[in-house]
Design an enzyme around this catalytic site. Structure first.
Site, PDB file in Angstrom:
ATOM      1  N   LYS A 151       0.841  -1.203   0.000  1.00 21.35           N
ATOM      2  CA  LYS A 151       0.000   0.000   0.000  1.00 21.35           C
ATOM      3  C   LYS A 151       0.875   1.251   0.000  1.00 21.35           C
ATOM      4  O   LYS A 151       0.627   2.201  -0.742  1.00 21.35           O
ATOM      5  CB  LYS A 151      -0.904   0.016   1.232  1.00 21.35           C
ATOM      6  CG  LYS A 151      -1.787   1.248   1.299  1.00 21.35           C
ATOM      7  CD  LYS A 151      -2.495   1.411   2.613  1.00 21.35           C
ATOM      8  CE  LYS A 151      -1.687   2.227   3.582  1.00 21.35           C
ATOM      9  NZ  LYS A 151      -2.478   2.896   4.617  1.00 21.35           N
ATOM     10  N   ASN A 152       1.920   1.247   0.834  1.00 19.66           N
ATOM     11  CA  ASN A 152       2.748   2.449   0.990  1.00 19.66           C
ATOM     12  C   ASN A 152       3.690   2.686  -0.188  1.00 19.66           C
ATOM     13  O   ASN A 152       4.340   3.723  -0.260  1.00 19.66           O
ATOM     14  CB  ASN A 152       3.527   2.387   2.306  1.00 19.66           C
ATOM     15  CG  ASN A 152       2.606   2.565   3.499  1.00 19.66           C
ATOM     16  OD1 ASN A 152       1.525   3.135   3.381  1.00 19.66           O
ATOM     17  ND2 ASN A 152       3.016   2.066   4.657  1.00 19.66           N
TER      18      ASN A 152
ATOM     19  N   ARG B  61      -3.998  10.773   4.676  1.00 21.11           N
ATOM     20  CA  ARG B  61      -2.864  11.706   4.734  1.00 21.11           C
ATOM     21  C   ARG B  61      -1.998  11.662   3.483  1.00 21.11           C
ATOM     22  O   ARG B  61      -1.437  12.669   3.080  1.00 21.11           O
ATOM     23  CB  ARG B  61      -1.994  11.382   5.953  1.00 21.11           C
ATOM     24  CG  ARG B  61      -2.692  11.540   7.272  1.00 21.11           C
ATOM     25  CD  ARG B  61      -1.700  11.702   8.390  1.00 21.11           C
ATOM     26  NE  ARG B  61      -0.868  12.866   8.181  1.00 21.11           N
ATOM     27  CZ  ARG B  61      -1.129  14.080   8.639  1.00 21.11           C
ATOM     28  NH1 ARG B  61      -2.194  14.299   9.351  1.00 21.11           N
ATOM     29  NH2 ARG B  61      -0.318  15.080   8.402  1.00 21.11           N
TER      30      ARG B  61
ATOM     31  N   CYS C  89      -5.152   8.996   9.714  1.00 23.59           N
ATOM     32  CA  CYS C  89      -5.064   8.256  10.987  1.00 23.59           C
ATOM     33  C   CYS C  89      -5.056   9.184  12.198  1.00 23.59           C
ATOM     34  O   CYS C  89      -4.725  10.354  12.105  1.00 23.59           O
ATOM     35  CB  CYS C  89      -3.774   7.437  11.031  1.00 23.59           C
ATOM     36  SG  CYS C  89      -3.927   5.824  10.318  1.00 23.59           S
TER      37      CYS C  89
ATOM     38  N   PRO D 183       3.077  16.501  11.047  1.00 24.96           N
ATOM     39  CA  PRO D 183       3.016  17.783  10.337  1.00 24.96           C
ATOM     40  C   PRO D 183       3.597  17.684   8.927  1.00 24.96           C
ATOM     41  O   PRO D 183       4.389  16.802   8.630  1.00 24.96           O
ATOM     42  CB  PRO D 183       3.873  18.702  11.219  1.00 24.96           C
ATOM     43  CG  PRO D 183       4.806  17.792  11.930  1.00 24.96           C
ATOM     44  CD  PRO D 183       4.090  16.482  12.103  1.00 24.96           C
TER      45      PRO D 183
ATOM     46  N   ASP E  22       5.283  20.252   7.605  1.00 26.29           N
ATOM     47  CA  ASP E  22       6.304  21.322   7.518  1.00 26.29           C
ATOM     48  C   ASP E  22       7.511  20.907   6.669  1.00 26.29           C
ATOM     49  O   ASP E  22       8.048  21.715   5.908  1.00 26.29           O
ATOM     50  CB  ASP E  22       6.848  21.694   8.914  1.00 26.29           C
ATOM     51  CG  ASP E  22       5.763  22.057   9.888  1.00 26.29           C
ATOM     52  OD1 ASP E  22       4.593  21.952   9.506  1.00 26.29           O
ATOM     53  OD2 ASP E  22       6.085  22.441  11.021  1.00 26.29           O
ATOM     54  N   LEU E  23       7.961  19.656   6.821  1.00 29.25           N
ATOM     55  CA  LEU E  23       9.160  19.217   6.100  1.00 29.25           C
ATOM     56  C   LEU E  23       8.916  19.222   4.593  1.00 29.25           C
ATOM     57  O   LEU E  23       9.815  19.544   3.811  1.00 29.25           O
ATOM     58  CB  LEU E  23       9.583  17.818   6.558  1.00 29.25           C
ATOM     59  CG  LEU E  23       9.995  17.680   8.030  1.00 29.25           C
ATOM     60  CD1 LEU E  23      10.265  16.225   8.385  1.00 29.25           C
ATOM     61  CD2 LEU E  23      11.242  18.514   8.333  1.00 29.25           C
TER      62      LEU E  23
ATOM     63  N   ILE F  93       8.781   7.050  16.791  1.00 28.26           N
ATOM     64  CA  ILE F  93       8.378   7.677  15.528  1.00 28.26           C
ATOM     65  C   ILE F  93       7.118   8.524  15.685  1.00 28.26           C
ATOM     66  O   ILE F  93       7.079   9.682  15.306  1.00 28.26           O
ATOM     67  CB  ILE F  93       8.152   6.618  14.418  1.00 28.26           C
ATOM     68  CG1 ILE F  93       9.381   5.709  14.281  1.00 28.26           C
ATOM     69  CG2 ILE F  93       7.818   7.289  13.084  1.00 28.26           C
ATOM     70  CD1 ILE F  93      10.633   6.371  13.769  1.00 28.26           C
TER      71      ILE F  93
END
Length: 423
Positions: free
Chosen positions: A23-24, A94, A118, A124, A126-127, A330
């Site tokens: 999936k990822n 996401r 999720c 975030p 931001d990166l 994480i």
């Protein structure tokens, strides 16, 4: 009405489980079809809710998506009908935020709603935004949307990620493949799914070096070519199935794995006393659950122990004699399955980001609730072991990441049924 799994556990289950496509990997690779016009064929795509959500998002942007069979898609990109991804679609997942990199590559601008998905911590973006700014994009955030614009397209730049974020790495790679000049991305994520995305883009003609390392060099090209591609197997599904096999004394064979994608996970299981027989893409567990000893696990970015296998691993540790520990580094809020496992008779204490697990003889059946995808898997495994009838609520989380979970386990002899409930 929502769906739940009714499970009568404590039954003997045996047979073979084949691992689905990742999936990822599929999500960013499907999104990468935004980067260039043409006709794409993707194979080994898992049949999941998240994939269907993404298909709707890609279609809303003007792509034509055709399902060829259960695990293959044809995607035709004749140009985007717009460069805006609405909140209605993005809030469901996401990974939708990854369309920004693709839109910047082909449209030189993009507008994407801030994501949902999720319930695990802040996550975030931001990166991602820092990366786009380093490539010359101007970022504006208002009314819940991120808008990125460029004067004449992106320009290669040097980027150092503060943390090896998988999503930020993927988004920046997609944005950079058609940027003018060279992009150097330091502290990039090294997950196999990143390698898969890079290999897909390289097959299209992208110039990316350092694949599989924390330093990626991307020389921008003017044009790419659409291609056919086969997605790698899902290492998290593989890990979940391997844990299921250990819980049932090795009675389940697991096929379709890539052992090198699971190195840290398999090493930890070996440290606990598990013995394996691996032949090609097939794995067999040669150890009884009662022979395992406790261990300490710390989740880390790849190649460390994957956070996505933390909750299934905890289910296993609950039935290992002695005291085990899991430290989650994480995501915050990734112990939401702990109260539910404790409802099933587990003995788990949480101190900040560390869970201390004291082994018990078995789980007891109970009604529990999945708070996220992997938590759901861990509770289902516990319910399969527990004697009596359990109910696992909110299984829509599980449908996001495991294809036909109940059908696969039914084929092994499990008593598991999908039912409608009020909860």
């Amino acid at each position: 009405m929502v769906e739940a799994f009714k499970i009568i556990g404590g039954k003997k289950i045996a047979g073979e489980l084949k691992v689905d496509g990742s999936k990822n990997s599929t999500l960013p690779i499907m999104i990468a079809t935004l980067v260039e016009k043409g006709t794409y064929v993707l194979r080994n795509v898992p049949d999941l809710r998240d994939i269907r959500t993404l298909v709707a998002l890609l279609e809303s942007l003007g792509l034509e998506v055709e399902k060829l069979d259960a695990n293959s898609y044809k995607i035709i990109n004749n140009g985007l009908s717009g460069a805006e991804a609405s909140y209605d679609l993005v809030k469901k997942m996401r990974a939708s935020f990854l369309v920004m990199g693709g839109m910047l590559a082909i449209e030189k601008r993009g507008k994407v709603a801030l994501p949902g998905g999720c319930a695990i911590g802040a996550r975030p973006v931001d990166l991602h935004l820092k990366g786009f700014e380093a490539l010359g994009a101007k970022i504006n955030i208002e009314h819940g949307y991120v808008e990125a614009t460029t004067e004449n397209g992106l320009i290669g730049g040097n980027i150092v990620l503060d943390f090896p974020s998988v999503g930020a790495t993927e988004n920046i790679i997609m944005a950079a493949v058609k940027a003018k000049g060279k992009t150097v991305l330091e502290n990039a994520a090294k997950e196999p799914e990143i390698e898969d995305l890079c290999n897909f883009l390289i097959k299209m003609g992208a110039k990316i070096s350092g694949v599989g390392t924390s330093r990626l060099e991307i020389d921008g090209v003017d044009k790419l070519t659409a291609c056919e591609y086969t997605i790698i197997p899902d290492r998290i599904v593989a890990g979940t199935y391997i844990i299921a096999s250990i819980l049932f004394d090795g009675s389940i064979k697991v096929s379709g794995i890539v052992p090198e994608h699971l190195s840290s996970f398999l090493l930890k299981l070996e440290e606990m006393g598990t013995k394996f027989k691996i032949e090609g893409d097939k794995l067999e567990v040669l150890t009884k659950l009662s022979d395992l000893k406790p261990a300490k696990v710390t989740t880390m970015p790849h190649p460390g122990f994957p956070t996505d296998l933390q909750s299934p691993m905890m289910t296993l540790m609950c039935l290992v004699n002695g005291t085990s520990e899991i430290k989650e580094t994480i995501f915050e809020n990734r112990f939401m399955h702990v109260p539910e496992l404790n409802r099933m008779g587990a003995k788990i204490e949480i101190d900040s980001s560390t869970a201390k697990i004291t082994g018990v003889e078995n789980f007891s059946s109970a009604e529990v609730m999945a708070s996220d995808l992997r938590a759901g898997a861990s509770l289902i495994l516990a319910a399969l072991k527990a004697n009596g009838e359990s109910l696992v609520n909110r299984i829509y989380h599980v449908d996001r990441g495991y294809e036909n979970f109940e059908e696969k386990f039914k084929a092994l002899g499990a008593n598991i049924e999908r039912i409608k409930t009020e909860a």
